[in-house]
Enzyme design. Structure first.
Site: not given
Length: 321
Positions: A119, A184, A318
């Site tokens: 992204r 992630k 975040r």
């Protein structure tokens, strides 16, 4: 798109088990000299594949590899073709460059990308054979407006496939990341080409970390997870087929019902639900309580001014701590 030559492929097939193979054994199987073996080993190392050699023992890989196998993929999938390659700059770029060529659900899988993107143009690191790297073509007859919230539905589909294989601790981060144990694990990149009111071409890129070395993880710019952390023995080709099939099913459902068909599961998996977060919008930082998504996939944030809506794009979400 690049394939390994027959000798490289045969050598890698031998070494994939992670055991030592002597030069004599390799030479006999491949029908080549010791000097030619050295050249083939060098060519594999140039792809970033770690091959160890010890005098008296032979050659072995640093870690075993499960290589993509088109025959196994075909056994578990029907319908649109699935293509595999060894090295490619970017599966998304490859498919976007020839949109008229593909059938709905047609896929390209790669062992390694040299110019993969995440992204906002971020680089996607992809060591050889260590990830699920795939792009799939789809199209929507109702134009780009019909793609609203699509990346969120894709995230749900990927988690469905992984959970069905026994993986746990998975969650989703708006708008298009998959986490495991709050690190992630996977990313999604949806690219489109469409005229206003016309056919919408989509290329859906998915990268999932399967088995990364400690050295690779140390080079990454954020905490990352990989599926090998969990004690589950899953064949890479069967896993790939499961993700592809679940994604095809999800895209067909999305066409019929839109994001509404995925909202309940998204809410179950949403990593930040009802938690304090900060939204980074350029130089601006907005703090509040994350309230999930609406029916169009927009992010909802409650701050002192009430509940605000944020669309994807140049926004980062975040944890606020």
């Amino acid at each position: 798109m690049k394939q390994l030559n027959s000798r490289q492929q045969a050598l890698l097939n031998m070494l994939a088990d992670g055991n030592f193979h002597s030069g004599e054994q390799i030479g006999t199987v491949l029908g080549i000299s010791r000097a030619a073996i050295s050249q083939q080993i060098k060519s594999l190392r140039q792809l970033g594949i770690e091959v160890f050699s010890i005098t008296g023992k032979g050659y072995r890989l640093n870690t075993p590899l499960q290589l993509l196998n088109p025959d196994i993929l075909r056994q578990h999938l029907s319908g649109a073709p699935v293509h595999t390659c060894a090295v490619i700059d970017s599966t998304n770029h490859y498919m976007m460059a020839q949109l008229d060529r593909w059938q709905k659900g047609e896929c390209v899988l790669a062992e390694m990308q040299t110019a993969g993107r995440g992204r906002r143009g971020r680089q996607w690191h992809s060591p050889f054979g260590s990830q699920f790297i795939m792009s799939m073509y789809w199209r929507l007859d109702d134009g780009p407006g019909a793609a609203m919230g699509l990346s969120l539905a894709i995230g749900v589909a990927v988690v469905r496939a992984l959970e069905a294989q026994g993986y746990h601790g998975l969650s989703l981060k708006w708008p298009n990341d998959i986490y495991m144990s709050r690190r992630k694990l996977a990313g999604i990149l949806v690219e489109m080409s469409a005229a206003v009111g016309g056919l919408c071409h989509l290329v859906i890129g998915i990268g999932i970390n399967l088995n990364l070395s400690d050295e690779v993880i140390a080079q990454l710019d954020q905490p990352c997870a990989h599926l090998a952390e969990q004690p589950i023995m899953v064949d890479r080709n069967r896993l790939s087929a499961a993700v592809i099939q679940e994604l095809r099913n999800a895209l067909a459902l999305f066409e019929r019902q839109g994001l509404s068909a995925f909202l309940t599961e998204w809410n179950r998996l949403d990593m930040f639900m009802q938690q304090p977060v900060k939204v980074l919008l350029g130089e601006q930082v907005i703090q509040g309580i994350y309230c999930g998504i609406d029916t169009e996939g927009n992010m909802l944030l409650q701050d002192k001014d009430g509940v605000r809506k944020f669309v994807g794009g140049e926004i980062s979400l975040r944890a606020d701590h």
